[in-house]
Design a protein around this motif. Sequence first.
Motif, PDB file in Angstrom:
ATOM      1  N   GLY A 313       0.729  -1.125   0.148  1.00  0.00           N
ATOM      2  CA  GLY A 313       0.013   0.136  -0.146  1.00  0.00           C
ATOM      3  C   GLY A 313       0.964   1.275   0.011  1.00  0.00           C
ATOM      4  N   ALA A 314       1.981   1.463   0.065  1.00  0.00           N
ATOM      5  CA  ALA A 314       3.121   2.414  -0.273  1.00  0.00           C
ATOM      6  C   ALA A 314       3.926   2.175  -1.366  1.00  0.00           C
ATOM      7  CB  ALA A 314       3.701   2.297   1.097  1.00  0.00           C
ATOM      8  N   ASP A 315       4.073   3.498  -1.758  1.00  0.00           N
ATOM      9  CA  ASP A 315       4.789   3.513  -3.022  1.00  0.00           C
ATOM     10  C   ASP A 315       6.475   3.526  -2.801  1.00  0.00           C
ATOM     11  OD1 ASP A 315       5.390   3.874  -5.714  1.00  0.00           O
ATOM     12  OD2 ASP A 315       5.344   6.304  -5.623  1.00  0.00           O
ATOM     13  N   ILE A 316       6.696   1.949  -2.470  1.00  0.00           N
ATOM     14  CA  ILE A 316       8.108   2.017  -2.131  1.00  0.00           C
ATOM     15  C   ILE A 316       8.156   0.422  -2.507  1.00  0.00           C
ATOM     16  CG2 ILE A 316       7.392   1.103   0.278  1.00  0.00           C
ATOM     17  CD1 ILE A 316       9.942   2.798   1.380  1.00  0.00           C
ATOM     18  N   SER A 317       9.564   0.141  -2.915  1.00  0.00           N
ATOM     19  CA  SER A 317      10.013  -1.062  -3.479  1.00  0.00           C
ATOM     20  C   SER A 317      10.551  -1.720  -2.327  1.00  0.00           C
ATOM     21  CB  SER A 317      11.111  -0.829  -4.394  1.00  0.00           C
ATOM     22  OG  SER A 317      12.392  -0.109  -4.016  1.00  0.00           O
ATOM     23  N   ASP A 318      10.619  -3.116  -2.445  1.00  0.00           N
ATOM     24  CA  ASP A 318      11.137  -4.182  -1.523  1.00  0.00           C
ATOM     25  C   ASP A 318      12.596  -3.580  -1.333  1.00  0.00           C
ATOM     26  OD1 ASP A 318       8.929  -5.391  -1.973  1.00  0.00           O
ATOM     27  OD2 ASP A 318       9.608  -7.098  -3.215  1.00  0.00           O
ATOM     28  N   LYS A 319      12.753  -3.870   0.254  1.00  0.00           N
ATOM     29  CA  LYS A 319      14.395  -3.340   0.676  1.00  0.00           C
ATOM     30  C   LYS A 319      15.079  -4.578   1.387  1.00  0.00           C
ATOM     31  CE  LYS A 319      13.774   0.823  -0.651  1.00  0.00           C
ATOM     32  NZ  LYS A 319      13.782   2.122   0.353  1.00  0.00           N
ATOM     33  N   ASP A 320      16.151  -4.633   1.135  1.00  0.00           N
ATOM     34  CA  ASP A 320      16.951  -5.847   1.821  1.00  0.00           C
ATOM     35  C   ASP A 320      17.961  -5.066   2.839  1.00  0.00           C
ATOM     36  OD1 ASP A 320      16.064  -7.609  -0.085  1.00  0.00           O
ATOM     37  OD2 ASP A 320      17.509  -6.985  -1.737  1.00  0.00           O
ATOM     38  N   ILE A 321      18.087  -6.232   3.628  1.00  0.00           N
ATOM     39  CA  ILE A 321      18.866  -5.879   4.963  1.00  0.00           C
ATOM     40  C   ILE A 321      19.834  -7.203   5.146  1.00  0.00           C
ATOM     41  CG2 ILE A 321      19.096  -5.350   7.330  1.00  0.00           C
ATOM     42  CD1 ILE A 321      16.212  -4.537   7.344  1.00  0.00           C
ATOM     43  N   TYR A 322      21.182  -6.872   5.157  1.00  0.00           N
ATOM     44  CA  TYR A 322      22.173  -8.096   5.418  1.00  0.00           C
ATOM     45  C   TYR A 322      22.712  -7.817   6.834  1.00  0.00           C
ATOM     46  CZ  TYR A 322      21.428  -8.857   0.534  1.00  0.00           C
ATOM     47  OH  TYR A 322      20.904  -8.947  -0.658  1.00  0.00           O
ATOM     48  N   LYS A 323      22.860  -8.767   7.599  1.00  0.00           N
ATOM     49  CA  LYS A 323      23.659  -8.829   8.782  1.00  0.00           C
ATOM     50  C   LYS A 323      24.634  -9.770   9.020  1.00  0.00           C
ATOM     51  CE  LYS A 323      23.102  -7.978  13.795  1.00  0.00           C
ATOM     52  NZ  LYS A 323      22.106  -7.796  14.868  1.00  0.00           N
ATOM     53  N   TYR A 324      25.927  -9.631   9.534  1.00  0.00           N
ATOM     54  CA  TYR A 324      26.901 -10.400   9.645  1.00  0.00           C
ATOM     55  C   TYR A 324      27.676 -10.393  11.039  1.00  0.00           C
ATOM     56  CZ  TYR A 324      26.849  -9.824   4.599  1.00  0.00           C
ATOM     57  OH  TYR A 324      26.373  -9.681   3.202  1.00  0.00           O
ATOM     58  N   ALA A 325      27.552 -11.509  11.921  1.00  0.00           N
ATOM     59  CA  ALA A 325      28.130 -11.232  13.333  1.00  0.00           C
ATOM     60  C   ALA A 325      29.116 -12.482  13.514  1.00  0.00           C
ATOM     61  CB  ALA A 325      27.078 -11.545  14.313  1.00  0.00           C
ATOM     62  N   ILE A 326      30.044 -12.207  14.490  1.00  0.00           N
ATOM     63  CA  ILE A 326      30.909 -13.300  14.934  1.00  0.00           C
ATOM     64  C   ILE A 326      31.232 -12.866  16.371  1.00  0.00           C
ATOM     65  CG2 ILE A 326      32.884 -11.865  14.134  1.00  0.00           C
ATOM     66  CD1 ILE A 326      34.246 -14.872  13.517  1.00  0.00           C
ATOM     67  N   GLY A 327      31.426 -13.993  17.192  1.00  0.00           N
ATOM     68  CA  GLY A 327      31.765 -13.638  18.478  1.00  0.00           C
ATOM     69  C   GLY A 327      32.437 -14.872  19.351  1.00  0.00           C
ATOM     70  N   TYR A 328      33.086 -14.596  20.346  1.00  0.00           N
ATOM     71  CA  TYR A 328      33.458 -15.835  21.211  1.00  0.00           C
ATOM     72  C   TYR A 328      33.258 -15.546  22.632  1.00  0.00           C
ATOM     73  CZ  TYR A 328      36.989 -19.360  22.703  1.00  0.00           C
ATOM     74  OH  TYR A 328      37.422 -20.460  23.354  1.00  0.00           O
TER      75      TYR A 328
END
Length: 374
Positions: A313-328
């Motif tokens: 319903g909004a004049d906006i295209s699909d958007k992508d989000i990428y997330k990368y994580a590392i921990g110890y």
Amino acid sequence: MKKTLIALAVLGAAAGVAHAQSNVTIYGVVDTGFIKKSGHDVEMGENVNNRLGFRGVEDLGGGQKATFELEQRFKLNNGTNNSGKGYKNNERDLAGLANVGLKGDNWGSVKLGRVNELTTETIRKFDPFYQYGVGSMMYGSQRVRGIDNTIRYDSLNWSGFHFGATYSLGSNMDSDSRAAATEDKNGYGQDLKDAGADNDGYGIMLGYDNGPLSLVGNWSRLADSRKSSVWNLGAAYRFGPAKVELLYQQTIDKGYALGDKSAWKTAKIDGAKTAYANANDIRENQWLLGLEWKLGPGRLNASAQWMEVQANGADISDKDIYKYAIGYTYDLSKRTAIYGNLAYTDYDDKEVAAIYGDTDDGTYGVQIGITHKF
């Protein structure tokens, strides 16, 4: 004198039997450290949620037991209540769990009150960071950890197979009494009724956990959410010191989360609402690939995520989000550990970043701290 001693001995024996039939466990987590995020000063905060809890079981005989759970969540760095999404810090005396129930050796368990939300509780086990800290999987806009006014059933475990279900009362399904009130203590009010958002909530979970393989599937609809919904699937396989995890989650958010307007309706950039505010609803499609690896006295955690945000319903295209994580996480003992986590999130643009509380299209987070469990 002898009769008195005999009476005292009988009372003492009875008290001993009652004590043997009841068991109360005190448990908790204390965790804090330092966090640095893009656009923020260094701050002190938690990785694992801080809590103090009491869990009790009373043997009723015949394989039946009475149970209760009372749990407070708090911020260790300043001692304040940590009520969670949709509530101010001072609005809950018990911000974790608060329920009473029955449990049977032949039929499972039932809890009534405030309980863990099934979709969150089960899918977080397929995130190497367990939905904690800067490395956590991205929260969907309908994600909550606990739900109120709920009855929850958990089945027995049959060779790894198990299931659960919840039913939650909405804020108020009586239209006359809802129309008479403009707002209650949780901030719902007339807007909730006008939006048709005062629905009851439901949830169902099917799971399998046996040997190296774990599987789960969930569907849920939060109470007072305008019938928004979440469903997800998770799979994990352990081989040797490593475990590989894969999950998919879809959220359909129609503008309310626990009675509050969702973040995408109110997100702003430089004081102006984003284009998402004009949408009728948004759909989040989310994938996560994770790895847990036992290395030395600790664990290496890593994940890669992708979320597609679709607006209806909004004049906006699909958007992508990428997330990368590392921990110890380095275990100093069975109860105490120190940790370090690093994450980077790449948004398509600032508009979609604003929905999730960020101001830039590329953000990072660094976290170090210590956890003790008791």
